[in-house]
Design a protein around this motif. Structure first.
Motif, short mmCIF file in Angstrom:
data_model
loop_
_atom_site.label_atom_id
_atom_site.label_comp_id
_atom_site.label_asym_id
_atom_site.label_seq_id
_atom_site.Cartn_x
_atom_site.Cartn_y
_atom_site.Cartn_z
N GLU A 61 0.85 -1.19 0.00
CA GLU A 61 0.00 0.00 0.00
C GLU A 61 0.88 1.24 0.00
OE1 GLU A 61 -3.77 -1.27 2.67
OE2 GLU A 61 -1.88 -1.05 3.71
N GLY A 62 0.29 2.34 -0.38
CA GLY A 62 0.99 3.61 -0.33
C GLY A 62 0.09 4.66 0.28
N TYR A 63 0.70 5.65 0.90
CA TYR A 63 -0.05 6.72 1.55
C TYR A 63 0.52 8.05 1.09
CZ TYR A 63 -1.23 2.76 4.47
OH TYR A 63 -1.64 1.53 4.90
N LEU A 64 -0.34 9.02 0.87
CA LEU A 64 0.07 10.34 0.41
C LEU A 64 -0.81 11.38 1.07
CD1 LEU A 64 1.83 11.91 -1.78
CD2 LEU A 64 -0.21 11.82 -3.17
N SER A 65 -0.19 12.43 1.58
CA SER A 65 -0.94 13.51 2.22
C SER A 65 -0.21 14.81 1.95
CB SER A 65 -1.04 13.26 3.73
OG SER A 65 -1.66 14.34 4.37
N GLN A 66 -0.94 15.84 1.62
CA GLN A 66 -0.30 17.13 1.36
C GLN A 66 0.32 17.68 2.65
OE1 GLN A 66 -2.85 20.13 -0.32
NE2 GLN A 66 -1.12 21.20 -1.20
N ARG A 67 1.51 18.21 2.54
CA ARG A 67 2.20 18.80 3.69
C ARG A 67 1.69 20.23 3.86
NH1 ARG A 67 8.67 19.74 4.18
NH2 ARG A 67 8.66 20.34 6.37
N LEU A 68 1.14 20.51 5.04
CA LEU A 68 0.54 21.81 5.32
C LEU A 68 1.23 22.49 6.49
CD1 LEU A 68 -3.19 20.67 5.09
CD2 LEU A 68 -1.82 21.72 3.29
N ASP A 69 1.25 23.83 6.50
CA ASP A 69 1.78 24.55 7.65
C ASP A 69 0.69 24.66 8.72
OD1 ASP A 69 0.05 26.61 6.87
OD2 ASP A 69 1.64 27.96 6.22
N LYS A 70 0.99 25.33 9.83
CA LYS A 70 0.03 25.38 10.93
C LYS A 70 -1.23 26.17 10.60
CE LYS A 70 2.37 29.23 13.25
NZ LYS A 70 2.99 29.65 14.51
N TYR A 71 -1.22 26.91 9.49
CA TYR A 71 -2.40 27.66 9.07
C TYR A 71 -3.20 26.93 7.99
CZ TYR A 71 0.15 31.26 11.54
OH TYR A 71 0.84 31.96 12.50
N GLY A 72 -2.74 25.73 7.60
CA GLY A 72 -3.44 24.93 6.59
C GLY A 72 -3.05 25.25 5.16
N LYS A 73 -1.97 26.02 4.98
CA LYS A 73 -1.51 26.35 3.63
C LYS A 73 -0.44 25.36 3.19
CE LYS A 73 -2.57 31.20 4.05
NZ LYS A 73 -2.11 32.57 3.92
N PRO A 74 -0.35 25.06 1.89
CA PRO A 74 0.64 24.11 1.39
C PRO A 74 2.07 24.56 1.67
CG PRO A 74 -0.96 24.63 -0.32
CD PRO A 74 -1.22 25.57 0.82
N VAL A 75 2.92 23.60 1.99
CA VAL A 75 4.34 23.88 2.18
C VAL A 75 5.05 23.60 0.86
CG1 VAL A 75 6.44 23.15 3.38
CG2 VAL A 75 4.28 23.29 4.62
N CYS A 76 5.77 24.58 0.35
CA CYS A 76 6.53 24.45 -0.89
C CYS A 76 7.98 24.80 -0.55
CB CYS A 76 5.97 25.37 -1.97
SG CYS A 76 4.22 25.09 -2.31
N SER A 77 8.71 23.84 0.02
CA SER A 77 10.02 24.10 0.61
C SER A 77 11.17 24.14 -0.38
CB SER A 77 10.32 23.03 1.67
OG SER A 77 10.50 21.77 1.04
N GLY A 78 11.02 23.53 -1.55
CA GLY A 78 12.12 23.48 -2.50
C GLY A 78 13.15 22.42 -2.13
N VAL A 79 12.74 21.43 -1.33
CA VAL A 79 13.66 20.39 -0.88
C VAL A 79 14.18 19.53 -2.04
CG1 VAL A 79 11.88 18.67 -0.37
CG2 VAL A 79 14.00 18.65 0.92
N ALA A 80 13.44 19.48 -3.13
CA ALA A 80 13.84 18.69 -4.30
C ALA A 80 13.18 19.27 -5.54
CB ALA A 80 13.41 17.24 -4.10
N PRO A 81 13.65 18.90 -6.73
CA PRO A 81 12.99 19.36 -7.95
C PRO A 81 11.58 18.79 -8.06
CG PRO A 81 15.10 18.28 -8.44
CD PRO A 81 14.83 18.09 -6.99
N PRO A 82 10.71 19.44 -8.83
CA PRO A 82 9.35 18.92 -9.02
C PRO A 82 9.36 17.47 -9.53
CG PRO A 82 9.50 21.14 -9.87
CD PRO A 82 10.90 20.72 -9.52
N ASN A 83 8.32 16.72 -9.14
CA ASN A 83 8.14 15.31 -9.51
C ASN A 83 9.25 14.41 -8.99
OD1 ASN A 83 5.69 15.68 -10.96
ND2 ASN A 83 6.88 16.54 -12.65
N THR A 84 9.77 14.73 -7.81
CA THR A 84 10.84 13.95 -7.19
C THR A 84 10.44 13.56 -5.78
OG1 THR A 84 12.47 15.22 -8.45
CG2 THR A 84 13.29 13.94 -6.59
N ALA A 85 10.78 12.33 -5.38
CA ALA A 85 10.55 11.87 -4.01
C ALA A 85 11.89 11.74 -3.31
CB ALA A 85 9.82 10.54 -4.01
#
Length: 99
Positions: A61-85
């Motif tokens: 099985e796999g699990y996926l959940s959007q990473r949100l900040d404490k205000y419920g907004k998406p986190v876009c940290s730049g930890v990796a290029p797009p489409n990368t895990a």
């Protein structure tokens, strides 16, 4: 015609009554290596827009959940290029992923 309406009504009632099944705890991984989801290791997948998602792959099985900040907004940290895990997302279970 009246028998057809009665039959249709009874069939619909039976189908709807099956919807009230047993409720299960969605925080527990089911299967032969079952454990609480907090015991699995998560990584981060970066979507095409550059925003982070928590990702866990336990082999079957796999699990996926959007990473949100404490205000419920998406986190876009730049930890990796797009489409990368990144991270140990597939190391939470001894079951290997055939893909």
């Amino acid at each position: 015609m009246k028998i057809a309406h009665i039959t249709l009504a009874l069939t619909a009632a039976l189908l709807v009554s099956a919807c009230d099944g047993e409720k299960t705890d969605k925080t527990v991984d089911r299967g032969f290596d079952s454990k609480h989801l907090s015991q699995l290791k998560a990584g981060i997948w970066v979507d095409p827009n550059g925003c982070d998602h928590w990702i866990i792959d336990d082999g079957i099985e796999g699990y996926l959940s959007q990473r949100l900040d404490k205000y419920g907004k998406p986190v876009c940290s730049g930890v990796a290029p797009p489409n990368t895990a990144v991270g140990p997302y597939n190391q939470g279970s001894p079951v290997s992923d055939p893909i």
